[in-house]
Design a protein around this motif. Structure first.
Motif, short mmCIF file in Angstrom:
data_model
loop_
_atom_site.label_atom_id
_atom_site.label_comp_id
_atom_site.label_asym_id
_atom_site.label_seq_id
_atom_site.Cartn_x
_atom_site.Cartn_y
_atom_site.Cartn_z
N PRO A 154 -13.50 -61.38 18.62
CA PRO A 154 -12.10 -61.75 18.45
C PRO A 154 -11.14 -60.57 18.28
O PRO A 154 -9.96 -60.68 18.59
N GLN A 155 -11.65 -59.44 17.80
CA GLN A 155 -10.78 -58.26 17.63
C GLN A 155 -10.15 -57.85 18.96
O GLN A 155 -9.03 -57.34 19.01
N GLY A 156 -10.89 -58.07 20.02
CA GLY A 156 -10.40 -57.69 21.35
C GLY A 156 -9.17 -58.49 21.76
O GLY A 156 -8.31 -57.99 22.49
N ILE A 157 -9.07 -59.73 21.26
CA ILE A 157 -7.91 -60.56 21.58
C ILE A 157 -6.67 -59.94 20.94
O ILE A 157 -5.64 -59.75 21.60
N GLU A 158 -6.76 -59.61 19.65
CA GLU A 158 -5.62 -59.02 18.94
C GLU A 158 -5.23 -57.68 19.56
O GLU A 158 -4.05 -57.38 19.75
N TYR A 159 -6.26 -56.88 19.84
CA TYR A 159 -5.99 -55.56 20.42
C TYR A 159 -5.24 -55.69 21.73
O TYR A 159 -4.22 -55.04 21.97
N ALA A 160 -5.74 -56.56 22.61
CA ALA A 160 -5.14 -56.71 23.93
C ALA A 160 -3.72 -57.29 23.84
O ALA A 160 -2.82 -56.85 24.55
N LYS A 161 -3.54 -58.25 22.92
CA LYS A 161 -2.21 -58.84 22.73
C LYS A 161 -1.22 -57.77 22.32
O LYS A 161 -0.14 -57.63 22.89
N ASN A 162 -1.57 -56.99 21.27
CA ASN A 162 -0.67 -55.94 20.78
C ASN A 162 -0.40 -54.90 21.86
O ASN A 162 0.73 -54.45 22.03
N GLU A 163 -1.45 -54.51 22.54
CA GLU A 163 -1.30 -53.47 23.57
C GLU A 163 -0.43 -53.97 24.72
O GLU A 163 0.32 -53.22 25.31
N TYR A 164 -0.54 -55.25 25.03
CA TYR A 164 0.27 -55.82 26.11
C TYR A 164 1.73 -55.98 25.68
O TYR A 164 2.65 -55.62 26.42
N LEU A 165 1.96 -56.53 24.48
CA LEU A 165 3.32 -56.87 24.05
C LEU A 165 4.06 -55.70 23.41
O LEU A 165 5.26 -55.56 23.57
N VAL B 261 -5.66 -59.40 30.54
CA VAL B 261 -4.58 -60.24 30.02
C VAL B 261 -3.82 -60.79 31.23
O VAL B 261 -3.41 -60.04 32.11
N LYS B 262 -3.65 -62.12 31.25
CA LYS B 262 -2.81 -62.75 32.27
C LYS B 262 -1.60 -63.33 31.55
O LYS B 262 -1.74 -64.00 30.52
N ALA B 263 -0.39 -63.07 32.08
CA ALA B 263 0.82 -63.51 31.38
C ALA B 263 1.97 -63.70 32.36
O ALA B 263 2.00 -63.10 33.43
N ASN B 264 2.90 -64.54 31.92
CA ASN B 264 4.21 -64.64 32.58
C ASN B 264 5.19 -63.93 31.68
O ASN B 264 5.57 -64.47 30.64
N GLY B 265 5.58 -62.72 32.00
CA GLY B 265 6.42 -61.95 31.10
C GLY B 265 5.72 -61.75 29.77
O GLY B 265 4.60 -61.25 29.74
N ASP B 266 6.37 -62.18 28.66
CA ASP B 266 5.77 -62.04 27.33
C ASP B 266 4.90 -63.24 26.95
O ASP B 266 4.35 -63.28 25.85
N ASP B 267 4.82 -64.20 27.82
CA ASP B 267 4.07 -65.43 27.52
C ASP B 267 2.62 -65.27 28.00
O ASP B 267 2.33 -65.43 29.20
#
Ligand code: SF4
Length: 122
Positions: A35-46, A19-25
């Motif tokens: 696609p499940q990996g996208i949701e998982y990583a998003k939730n785990e990151y945020l 995951v690459k991000a600027n803060g929460d963005d």
């Protein structure tokens, strides 16, 4: 830009998702095989969450501690507070598997339940 690699636990493959991000963005997610990996990583990151397994003291029971867990994952940032709260709890035997030991632990909306039954001493 922040970069973090998260192991997706949604299936046994365990893809390493970056995951690459600027803060929460969140700017970019890569390394997932579905696609499940996208949701998982998003939730785990945020908003990373965990099931909390621990024990609480038992009064008048055949054993002194009952294993418990949160009935659902709670925010990782609340685990310490929940542990402190549970350290103060003492529950009277008998205890039934699945019995709610603490409702709405540290205002998460999640109950803590017993994961085994314990008979009373007498
Ligand atoms: S990204 Fe998809 S394939 Fe990879 S571990 Fe997660 S669920 Fe499994």
């Amino acid at each position: 830009m922040d970069q973090r690699t998260i192991v997706c636990l949604s299936c046994p493959k365990g893809c390493r998702v970056t995951v690459k991000a600027n803060g929460d963005d969140i700017k970019d997610i890569s390394g997932h095989e579905c696609p499940q990996g996208i949701e998982y990583a998003k939730n785990e990151y945020l908003n990373p969450t965990r099931i909390l397994p621990t024990t609480v003291r038992v009064k008048n029971g055949q054993i002194a501690l009952v294993p418990v867990k949160t009935a659902a994952p709670i925010p990782k940032g609340k685990i310490g507070e929940a542990m402190q709260k549970l350290a103060e709890v003492e529950v009277e035997a008998p205890i039934k598997l699945g019995q709610v030991i603490v409702e709405n632990i540290v205002e998460t909306g999640v109950d803590v339940v017993a994961t085994r039954s314990i008979k009373a001493k007498n």
